[in-house]
Design an enzyme around this catalytic site. Structure first.
Site, mmCIF file in Angstrom:
data_model
loop_
_atom_site.group_PDB
_atom_site.id
_atom_site.type_symbol
_atom_site.label_atom_id
_atom_site.label_comp_id
_atom_site.label_asym_id
_atom_site.label_seq_id
_atom_site.Cartn_x
_atom_site.Cartn_y
_atom_site.Cartn_z
ATOM 1 N N CYS A 30 73.047 36.620 38.391
ATOM 2 C CA CYS A 30 72.964 35.241 38.862
ATOM 3 C C CYS A 30 72.360 35.274 40.269
ATOM 4 O O CYS A 30 72.887 35.968 41.131
ATOM 5 C CB CYS A 30 74.340 34.587 38.905
ATOM 6 S SG CYS A 30 74.326 33.042 39.845
ATOM 7 N N CYS A 73 78.564 29.379 38.308
ATOM 8 C CA CYS A 73 77.741 28.165 38.458
ATOM 9 C C CYS A 73 78.052 27.178 37.349
ATOM 10 O O CYS A 73 77.664 26.018 37.435
ATOM 11 C CB CYS A 73 76.253 28.450 38.296
ATOM 12 S SG CYS A 73 75.492 29.518 39.476
ATOM 13 N N HIS A 89 75.268 33.889 42.721
ATOM 14 C CA HIS A 89 76.533 34.615 42.862
ATOM 15 C C HIS A 89 76.397 36.135 42.797
ATOM 16 O O HIS A 89 77.378 36.851 42.998
ATOM 17 C CB HIS A 89 77.538 34.120 41.816
ATOM 18 C CG HIS A 89 77.938 32.698 42.027
ATOM 19 N ND1 HIS A 89 77.375 31.654 41.322
ATOM 20 C CD2 HIS A 89 78.803 32.141 42.897
ATOM 21 C CE1 HIS A 89 77.908 30.519 41.753
ATOM 22 N NE2 HIS A 89 78.761 30.787 42.697
ATOM 23 N N LYS A 137 74.705 31.168 53.068
ATOM 24 C CA LYS A 137 75.430 29.909 53.049
ATOM 25 C C LYS A 137 76.919 30.241 53.050
ATOM 26 O O LYS A 137 77.318 31.335 52.680
ATOM 27 C CB LYS A 137 75.051 29.086 51.821
ATOM 28 C CG LYS A 137 75.792 29.422 50.550
ATOM 29 C CD LYS A 137 75.735 28.221 49.604
ATOM 30 C CE LYS A 137 76.433 28.556 48.297
ATOM 31 N NZ LYS A 137 76.674 27.402 47.460
ATOM 32 N N HIS A 176 85.642 24.095 52.601
ATOM 33 C CA HIS A 176 85.037 24.618 53.833
ATOM 34 C C HIS A 176 83.988 23.639 54.341
ATOM 35 O O HIS A 176 83.757 22.588 53.731
ATOM 36 C CB HIS A 176 84.478 26.024 53.622
ATOM 37 C CG HIS A 176 83.420 26.122 52.557
ATOM 38 N ND1 HIS A 176 82.185 25.537 52.675
ATOM 39 C CD2 HIS A 176 83.420 26.733 51.347
ATOM 40 C CE1 HIS A 176 81.464 25.798 51.596
ATOM 41 N NE2 HIS A 176 82.201 26.508 50.770
ATOM 42 N N LYS A 215 83.283 30.846 49.709
ATOM 43 C CA LYS A 215 84.544 31.559 49.627
ATOM 44 C C LYS A 215 84.296 33.017 49.225
ATOM 45 O O LYS A 215 84.787 33.948 49.842
ATOM 46 C CB LYS A 215 85.402 30.842 48.582
ATOM 47 C CG LYS A 215 86.731 31.469 48.351
ATOM 48 C CD LYS A 215 87.796 30.813 49.207
ATOM 49 C CE LYS A 215 89.122 31.445 48.864
ATOM 50 N NZ LYS A 215 90.096 31.297 49.893
ATOM 51 N N CYS A 254 76.120 31.731 33.637
ATOM 52 C CA CYS A 254 76.911 32.138 34.812
ATOM 53 C C CYS A 254 78.169 31.282 34.883
ATOM 54 O O CYS A 254 78.082 30.077 35.120
ATOM 55 C CB CYS A 254 76.120 32.007 36.109
ATOM 56 S SG CYS A 254 77.187 32.339 37.553
ATOM 57 N N HIS A 275 81.419 21.839 52.196
ATOM 58 C CA HIS A 275 81.884 20.664 51.457
ATOM 59 C C HIS A 275 81.998 19.453 52.382
ATOM 60 O O HIS A 275 81.612 18.341 52.032
ATOM 61 C CB HIS A 275 83.252 20.925 50.817
ATOM 62 C CG HIS A 275 83.304 22.148 49.965
ATOM 63 N ND1 HIS A 275 84.222 23.149 50.157
ATOM 64 C CD2 HIS A 275 82.543 22.543 48.912
ATOM 65 C CE1 HIS A 275 84.033 24.111 49.266
ATOM 66 N NE2 HIS A 275 83.012 23.771 48.502
HETATM 67 N N1 MSP Z 1 81.399 20.820 41.172
HETATM 68 C C1 MSP Z 1 80.022 20.986 41.444
HETATM 69 C C2 MSP Z 1 79.367 19.670 41.774
HETATM 70 C C3 MSP Z 1 79.523 18.601 40.744
HETATM 71 S S1 MSP Z 1 78.812 17.105 41.259
HETATM 72 C C4 MSP Z 1 78.822 16.136 39.910
HETATM 73 C C5 MSP Z 1 79.839 21.938 42.617
HETATM 74 N N2 MSP Z 1 80.898 22.094 43.401
HETATM 75 S S2 MSP Z 1 80.943 23.045 44.673
HETATM 76 O O1 MSP Z 1 82.256 22.857 45.226
HETATM 77 O O2 MSP Z 1 80.581 24.355 44.312
HETATM 78 O O3 MSP Z 1 79.863 22.558 45.675
HETATM 79 C C6 MSP Z 1 79.785 21.222 46.050
HETATM 80 C C7 MSP Z 1 78.692 20.971 47.064
HETATM 81 O O4 MSP Z 1 78.951 21.700 48.252
HETATM 82 C C8 MSP Z 1 77.304 21.377 46.602
HETATM 83 O O5 MSP Z 1 76.447 20.251 46.792
HETATM 84 C C9 MSP Z 1 76.881 22.448 47.553
HETATM 85 O O6 MSP Z 1 75.538 22.365 47.873
HETATM 86 C C10 MSP Z 1 77.717 22.119 48.772
HETATM 87 N N3 MSP Z 1 77.836 23.281 49.609
HETATM 88 C C11 MSP Z 1 78.560 24.406 49.402
HETATM 89 N N4 MSP Z 1 78.296 25.260 50.431
HETATM 90 C C12 MSP Z 1 77.400 24.720 51.285
HETATM 91 C C13 MSP Z 1 76.901 25.062 52.543
HETATM 92 N N5 MSP Z 1 77.153 26.194 53.121
HETATM 93 N N6 MSP Z 1 76.155 24.137 53.194
HETATM 94 C C14 MSP Z 1 75.954 22.896 52.689
HETATM 95 N N7 MSP Z 1 76.417 22.546 51.531
HETATM 96 C C15 MSP Z 1 76.925 23.519 50.671
HETATM 97 O O7 MSP Z 1 78.772 22.448 42.782
#
Ligand code: MSP
Length: 497
Positions: free
Chosen positions: A143, A128, A146, A293, A17, A296, A125, A20
């Site tokens: 958590c 996380c 979550h 934020k 999304h 999913k 968690c 990411h």
């Molecule tokens: N797999 C771990 C990261 C490992 S890095 C060695 C993880 N993955 S994640 O898919 O859950 O999230 C990845 C990144 O997406 C995180 O930095 C998180 O902050 C970012 N985002 C997820 N939702 C977000 C928003 N709504 N806005 C901005 N970034 C956010 O964590």
């Protein structure tokens, strides 16, 4: 100079999304800017495929974690491409090359005496993949991210002696005040360190889905250490030759929720493995829709694929960095999107480009006239490149964009001040008209070179229309006239509603 920039690697437990895409776009702005500066750039993104977050989702869907990863990793790859990310490699932590190097580094940390066997007792968690301290817990032992109830776990596993690195970390933060940016995040990480570090689990005994601990076949490496190491392992196998010496250390772009792992665990772990710590990191905030934020599980996801379909990826990149100051949390919305698209992209910039090209076409046979730049306009452009460079050196993406946008606005005022269409009616005003058209073409070329990292597709089209073949920042210095220009259809056409 080498510049190595990374994004977090994304869990393959759901569709990608905009949250990411945000890190991808940010790292891409830095990568493209550094390439324009002639730096030797390597840009990495990828997927995090081990651990509970993926294993549990696979179980819910009745597939194996590998199948889930094989289905979703290409979606993340596709998203990176769609948002215009110019990454040099896409890592999947299930890659052979990654797993092998993870084991090598973890073994080295063990051999260096920073690993011991112990019993973990506390809160965990699975979403996380994080062990929570009492102070981190939400109400009713939940958590805080979550909102799920956590169970108390007791398990025998391997520990990384994080506490031994407290002093060295404090020294690192003191000696390198820009190690973590923005400042308020640095302070947050530093106060976590100063609050006293506890050793952390390095392995998980009851999970099969992970990289095996090299000296203990019954355990897998805790997903966070495997994941963090991606930044290092990728350089070992992304190309035929090992790129580590050429590019390490990296600059990391991450979201605020993973600060502790990157700003505390990661440098300590690298110290333990005797690997140079990162060059720095920038922590961004959340893009929010309504109160939350995007995630999913919360079901309030703005789908980047749909947005790009309608507005194009340049508009998405522009909107995200313009609407929300990079580093802070901020609201985004479809209505906000449409408004900025109309007023800033279509009007401020798109119209400026169309008008400039059209006037040169009509009044000067599509050739930029030879003239001296208008002095007051030139004065306003003075020093802009240096300011943009300095801001992007610190990953101040929104401020850099703001700096350039000031120049776009300045050019629009210049059009209104000089009114070239009136000059064109006056046979005696050929000189002033040359000056105006030359200054506009030159100003537009300069802002477009500076906007290229933000609006790569648009910049490429417009630079070609302006007769500029080179995208390097060394081209910024004033250029004489004489180039053939071409008219373009609107760069940001009206949105169909
Ligand atoms: N797999 C771990 C990261 C490992 S890095 C060695 C993880 N993955 S994640 O898919 O859950 O999230 C990845 C990144 O997406 C995180 O930095 C998180 O902050 C970012 N985002 C997820 N939702 C977000 C928003 N709504 N806005 C901005 N970034 C956010 O964590």
């Amino acid at each position: 100079m080498a510049f190595y920039v990374t994004t977090p690697i994304y869990y393959v437990n759901g569709e990608p999304h905009l949250g990411h895409a945000y890190s991808d776009m940010a790292a891409d702005v830095l990568a493209r800017h550094m390439r324009q500066r002639g730096e030797d750039v390597f840009f990495l993104t990828g997927t995090d495929e081990f651990g509970e977050p993926v294993a549990q989702q696979a179980e819910r869907e009745g597939v194996t974690p590998r199948e889930l990863g094989d289905r979703l990793a290409p979606r993340f790859q596709e998203m990176a491409a769609k948002v215009g990310a110019s990454n040099d490699f896409f890592i999947r932590t299930t890659d052979e090359g990654h797993m092998r190097r993870v084991q090598e580094v973890v073994q080295r940390v063990y051999d260096n005496g920073h690993v011991y066997e112990g019993t973990y007792e506390g809160w965990y968690c699975p979403r996380c993949a994080d062990f929570k301290t009492e102070s981190e817990l939400g109400e009713g032992n939940t958590c805080p991210i979550h909102k799920i109830e956590l169970t108390r776990e007791t398990e025998q596993n391997w520990f990384f002696a994080l506490s031994k690195f407290q002093e060295r970390l404090e020294r690192l933060y003191e000696e390198r005040p820009d190690f973590v940016a923005p400042d308020f995040r640095r302070n947050e990480a530093l106060s976590f360190i100063k609050g006293g570090l506890q050793d952390v689990s390095l392995s998980r005994p009851n999970l099969k889905w992970g990289v095996p601990v090299p000296w203990d076949a019954d355990q897998v490496i805790y997903v966070w250490f495997d994941a963090l190491l991606n930044y290092y392992t990728a350089l070992g196998y992304a190309r035929d030759e090992d790129l580590t010496d050429r590019f390490w250390p990296a600059f990391h772009v991450i979201g605020k929720d993973i600060l502790k792992f990157h700003a505390v665990y990661w440098p300590a772990f690298l110290m333990a493995a005797e690997i140079e710590v990162p060059r720095g990191m920038f922590i961004h905030g959340y893009l929010l829709m309504g109160e939350h934020k995007m995630s999913k599980s919360l079901g309030n996801v703005l789908d980047p694929f749909e947005v790009i379909e309608r507005f194009g990826s340049d508009a998405l990149r522009f909107y995200c960095f313009r609407e929300v100051s990079f580093g802070r949390d901020g609201q985004i919305s479809t209505a906000g999107f449409e408004q900025r698209y109309e007023t800033e992209l279509a009007n401020d910039y798109g119209n400026l480009a169309s008008r400039t090209l059209a006037m040169i076409d009509r009044y000067r046979g599509a050739v930029v006239p030879e003239a001296e730049p208008a002095p007051d306009l030139a004065a306003d452009f003075d020093g802009a490149e240096e300011r943009v460079r300095a801001l992007l050196d610190g990953a101040r993406i929104s401020q850099a964009l703001d700096e350039v946008w000031g120049l776009v606005r300045r050019l629009n005022r210049y059009v209104e001040e000089t009114r070239p269409w009136d000059l064109a009616k006056d046979g005696a005003a050929a000189g002033p008209l040359d000056t105006a058209l030359y200054s506009l073409a030159e100003g537009l070329r300069v802002v477009t070179l500076l906007l290229l990292p933000f609006l790569p597709d648009t910049a490429e089209k417009l630079l070609a229309a302006l007769g500029e073949e080179d995208q390097d920042l060394s081209r910024l210095g004033a250029r004489g006239g004489g180039q053939k220009v071409e008219r373009l259809p609107p760069l940001f056409p009206k949105i169909e509603t």
